[in-house]
Scaffold this active site. Structure first.
Site, PDB file in Angstrom:
ATOM      1  N   ASP A   1      31.722  13.180  24.715  1.00 43.84           N
ATOM      2  CA  ASP A   1      30.648  14.155  24.630  1.00 43.84           C
ATOM      3  C   ASP A   1      31.074  15.450  25.324  1.00 43.84           C
ATOM      4  O   ASP A   1      30.870  15.618  26.528  1.00 43.84           O
ATOM      5  CB  ASP A   1      29.405  13.559  25.300  1.00 43.84           C
ATOM      6  CG  ASP A   1      28.126  14.257  24.912  1.00 43.84           C
ATOM      7  OD1 ASP A   1      28.181  15.147  24.057  1.00 43.84           O
ATOM      8  OD2 ASP A   1      27.074  13.898  25.464  1.00 43.84           O
TER       9      ASP A   1
ATOM     10  N   GLU B   1      20.496  15.473  19.259  1.00 47.57           N
ATOM     11  CA  GLU B   1      21.589  16.304  19.777  1.00 47.57           C
ATOM     12  C   GLU B   1      22.764  16.285  18.809  1.00 47.57           C
ATOM     13  O   GLU B   1      23.174  15.217  18.324  1.00 47.57           O
ATOM     14  CB  GLU B   1      22.060  15.815  21.148  1.00 47.57           C
ATOM     15  CG  GLU B   1      23.221  16.638  21.680  1.00 47.57           C
ATOM     16  CD  GLU B   1      23.664  16.246  23.069  1.00 47.57           C
ATOM     17  OE1 GLU B   1      24.897  16.136  23.283  1.00 47.57           O
ATOM     18  OE2 GLU B   1      22.800  16.061  23.942  1.00 47.57           O
TER      19      GLU B   1
ATOM     20  N   ASP C   1      29.990  18.548  24.793  1.00 46.34           N
ATOM     21  CA  ASP C   1      28.865  19.454  25.055  1.00 46.34           C
ATOM     22  C   ASP C   1      29.281  20.930  25.019  1.00 46.34           C
ATOM     23  O   ASP C   1      29.023  21.688  25.955  1.00 46.34           O
ATOM     24  CB  ASP C   1      28.222  19.148  26.413  1.00 46.34           C
ATOM     25  CG  ASP C   1      27.348  17.910  26.373  1.00 46.34           C
ATOM     26  OD1 ASP C   1      26.842  17.581  25.294  1.00 46.34           O
ATOM     27  OD2 ASP C   1      27.178  17.265  27.423  1.00 46.34           O
TER      28      ASP C   1
ATOM     29  N   ASP D   1      18.031  17.544  39.024  1.00 49.37           N
ATOM     30  CA  ASP D   1      18.674  18.857  38.887  1.00 49.37           C
ATOM     31  C   ASP D   1      18.052  19.853  39.847  1.00 49.37           C
ATOM     32  O   ASP D   1      18.750  20.688  40.426  1.00 49.37           O
ATOM     33  CB  ASP D   1      18.494  19.428  37.473  1.00 49.37           C
ATOM     34  CG  ASP D   1      19.106  18.570  36.401  1.00 49.37           C
ATOM     35  OD1 ASP D   1      20.106  17.893  36.676  1.00 49.37           O
ATOM     36  OD2 ASP D   1      18.580  18.586  35.275  1.00 49.37           O
TER      37      ASP D   1
ATOM     38  N   HIS E   1      16.204  17.817  34.534  1.00 44.01           N
ATOM     39  CA  HIS E   1      16.000  16.487  35.099  1.00 44.01           C
ATOM     40  C   HIS E   1      15.448  16.680  36.508  1.00 44.01           C
ATOM     41  O   HIS E   1      15.733  17.685  37.165  1.00 44.01           O
ATOM     42  CB  HIS E   1      17.311  15.716  35.227  1.00 44.01           C
ATOM     43  CG  HIS E   1      18.076  15.517  33.955  1.00 44.01           C
ATOM     44  ND1 HIS E   1      18.911  16.473  33.431  1.00 44.01           N
ATOM     45  CD2 HIS E   1      18.155  14.440  33.128  1.00 44.01           C
ATOM     46  CE1 HIS E   1      19.468  16.015  32.328  1.00 44.01           C
ATOM     47  NE2 HIS E   1      19.031  14.785  32.117  1.00 44.01           N
TER      48      HIS E   1
ATOM     49  N   ASP F   1      18.708  19.212  20.870  1.00 42.52           N
ATOM     50  CA  ASP F   1      19.675  19.674  21.860  1.00 42.52           C
ATOM     51  C   ASP F   1      20.800  20.358  21.098  1.00 42.52           C
ATOM     52  O   ASP F   1      21.542  19.712  20.350  1.00 42.52           O
ATOM     53  CB  ASP F   1      20.222  18.513  22.691  1.00 42.52           C
ATOM     54  CG  ASP F   1      19.375  18.238  23.913  1.00 42.52           C
ATOM     55  OD1 ASP F   1      18.287  18.816  24.024  1.00 42.52           O
ATOM     56  OD2 ASP F   1      19.797  17.427  24.758  1.00 42.52           O
TER      57      ASP F   1
ATOM     58  N   GLU G   1      15.922  10.547  23.049  1.00 46.31           N
ATOM     59  CA  GLU G   1      17.151  11.209  22.616  1.00 46.31           C
ATOM     60  C   GLU G   1      18.218  10.167  22.284  1.00 46.31           C
ATOM     61  O   GLU G   1      18.709   9.471  23.179  1.00 46.31           O
ATOM     62  CB  GLU G   1      17.658  12.143  23.712  1.00 46.31           C
ATOM     63  CG  GLU G   1      18.914  12.896  23.334  1.00 46.31           C
ATOM     64  CD  GLU G   1      19.309  13.925  24.383  1.00 46.31           C
ATOM     65  OE1 GLU G   1      20.514  14.178  24.531  1.00 46.31           O
ATOM     66  OE2 GLU G   1      18.407  14.467  25.050  1.00 46.31           O
TER      67      GLU G   1
ATOM     68  N   HIS H   1      25.808  14.132  19.984  1.00 46.61           N
ATOM     69  CA  HIS H   1      25.504  12.705  19.927  1.00 46.61           C
ATOM     70  C   HIS H   1      25.566  12.195  18.489  1.00 46.61           C
ATOM     71  O   HIS H   1      26.018  11.065  18.248  1.00 46.61           O
ATOM     72  CB  HIS H   1      24.123  12.441  20.521  1.00 46.61           C
ATOM     73  CG  HIS H   1      24.037  12.680  21.989  1.00 46.61           C
ATOM     74  ND1 HIS H   1      22.876  12.535  22.701  1.00 46.61           N
ATOM     75  CD2 HIS H   1      24.981  13.073  22.882  1.00 46.61           C
ATOM     76  CE1 HIS H   1      23.098  12.819  23.979  1.00 46.61           C
ATOM     77  NE2 HIS H   1      24.369  13.152  24.100  1.00 46.61           N
TER      78      HIS H   1
ATOM     79  N   ASP I   1      21.860  22.247  25.492  1.00 47.73           N
ATOM     80  CA  ASP I   1      22.478  21.190  26.300  1.00 47.73           C
ATOM     81  C   ASP I   1      23.990  21.279  26.137  1.00 47.73           C
ATOM     82  O   ASP I   1      24.626  20.437  25.521  1.00 47.73           O
ATOM     83  CB  ASP I   1      21.955  19.825  25.843  1.00 47.73           C
ATOM     84  CG  ASP I   1      22.490  18.689  26.702  1.00 47.73           C
ATOM     85  OD1 ASP I   1      23.079  18.971  27.761  1.00 47.73           O
ATOM     86  OD2 ASP I   1      22.332  17.526  26.307  1.00 47.73           O
TER      87      ASP I   1
END
Length: 439
Positions: free
Chosen positions: A307, A268, A309, A104, A101, A296, A232, A271, A339
């Site tokens: 989430d 993802e 991750d 980031d 991003h 992802d 996404e 998700h 991700d």
């Protein structure tokens, strides 16, 4: 900055018998699977945010990951240290790509002009490091969810000033993605949704979201950005109801607003499960509708409702994911972006390598199993046989569109008793297990 990941050399493939946590057991980048190398099939990417800006914070606890690159007090100097460390990590991991991003890689300034200047400084450094290492940008995106200005959304905000700011931010993110040779650009609407319909004009918000995406398409053409646009899907968290709930809802949105020719989906795993689907389901739906663009790669905890991750370690899931990806003909120009983040308690620097190694191995193993499954044709043949009634007679007339209700009634009135056959789910699952255990 001197070497950060001291004592760690480039990660090598040592084979399935290796007990070295800092070695690949199944991911051998140059190994051919079919007519492509593993690296070409998988196109792994490191997620800049979780890996280099994540600090192990959760709603109940402070940071546990105190990184060497976070020491400088000046935010821009800190960003430079972080980026140098990131490319050292990615080079030692042997990864082809990374994703980021805008926020980031560069800190926000006092205003948008200063923020953009910070981005320009960091893009110059990224270009140099990419040239030095050969690492490429899989995709860029804009963070339109973290800053308080996006409290009510970005492209779907009730405040037109926020819409304008978000557009300016995406404009810049598209420019730097193009400058860095990004092969894709992702839209993730983290705040594009609502908490309650009592204060929401859903029609206007959805119309504005479509207007925003059309503007992005137009600007990409204007600047000559030819990368793939991706949306996404995600169902909830942070917004209670997000408009991009799952692959099917995004598909419907794209069709309604005439955007289907310009976008594919970045699916993802975590998700998909939050939406009440399996990872394979959303991959399959995207694939059969020509929308599967990138992935992802992570997993969630089915006992938790958010989430998480996590690093992907479930080989059953990665096998079925790669089965869909292989049937899709691969993901190019997309890839498998990690991700995911190491757990809050895994705060040592080498944990970053170990987490990625485990995930790379899980997808590499899944790739090999999925390839063998497809080569055997066992699942494909079963499905073909199951639907054989649609290849001749009345079934073919249904598929061809030559049958109507009157013809079907006449056929039904004279047919004998209907006989169905078993779906053999357990048999099919045993076939998958057989291939998994064979490796």
């Amino acid at each position: 900055m001197s070497e950060v990941f001291k004592g760690i050399d480039r990660i090598k493939y040592e084979g399935p018998d290796s007990r070295n946590p800092l070695a690949f057991k199944h991911y051998n980048a140059d190994e051919l699977v079919g007519d492509r190398t593993m690296a070409d099939h998988l196109r792994f990417a490191v997620a800049y945010w979780h890996t280099f800006t994540g600090k192990g914070v959760d709603p109940f606890g402070a940071a546990t990951m105190i990184r060497p690159w976070d020491q400088p007090s000046n935010p821009l100097d800190q960003a430079k240290e972080r980026m140098i460390a990131a490319f050292e990590f990615m080079s030692k991991l042997g990864v082809q790509y990374f994703c980021f991003h805008d926020r980031d890689i560069a800190p926000e300034g006092e205003n948008l002009r200063e923020t953009n200047k910070n981005l320009d400084v960091m893009v110059d450094l990224a270009k140099q490091l990419m040239e030095d290492t050969g690492i490429k940008l899989l995709w860029g995106t804009a963070n339109l969810f973290n800053h308080p200005r996006y409290v009510h959304g970005a492209a779907t905000s009730c405040n037109a000033d926020v819409f304008a700011y978000a557009a300016a931010q995406v404009k810049k993110a598209l420019e730097i993605t193009k400058e860095l040779g990004g092969e894709n650009y992702v839209f993730w609407g983290g705040r594009e949704g609502y908490e309650t319909l009592l204060n929401t004009n859903m029609q206007l918000e959805l119309d504005n979201f479509a207007r925003f995406l059309h503007m992005a398409v137009d600007y990409a053409k204007e600047i000559g950005f030819t990368g793939q646009f991706l949306i996404e899907p995600k169902p909830k968290e942070p917004t209670k109801h997000q408009y991009d709930f799952d692959a099917a809802s995004v598909h419907g949105f794209l069709l309604k607003y005439g955007l289907e020719e310009h976008f594919k989906l970045n699916i993802e795993a975590n998700h998909a499960t939050l939406a009440g689907h399996t990872f394979q389901h959303d991959l399959h739906y995207a694939r059969i509708n020509g929308l599967l663009g990138s992935v992802d790669a992570n997993q969630g905890d089915l006992l938790l409702g958010w989430d998480t991750d996590q690093m992907p370690t479930d080989i059953y899931t990665t096998t079925l994911a790669m089965y869909e990806i292989l049937k899709n003909g691969g993901l190019q120009p997309g890839g498998l972006n990690f991700d995911c983040k190491v757990r809050r308690g895994s705060f040592e620097l080498d944990d970053l390598f170990i987490g990625h190694i485990v995930g790379f191995d899980a997808f590499a193993y899944g790739l090999k199993v999925a390839h063998k499954l497809l080569q055997s044709g066992e699942l494909e043949q079963f499905v073909e046989n199951r639907y054989a009634s649609y290849t001749s007679g009345i079934g073919k007339q249904i598929v061809d569109g030559t049958a109507d209700f009157k013809q079907l009634e006449a056929y039904a009135l004279q047919m004998p008793e209907i006989t169905n056959q078993s779906g053999r789910q357990e048999v099919l699952e045993s076939i998958i297990n057989r291939y998994l255990l064979q490796g």
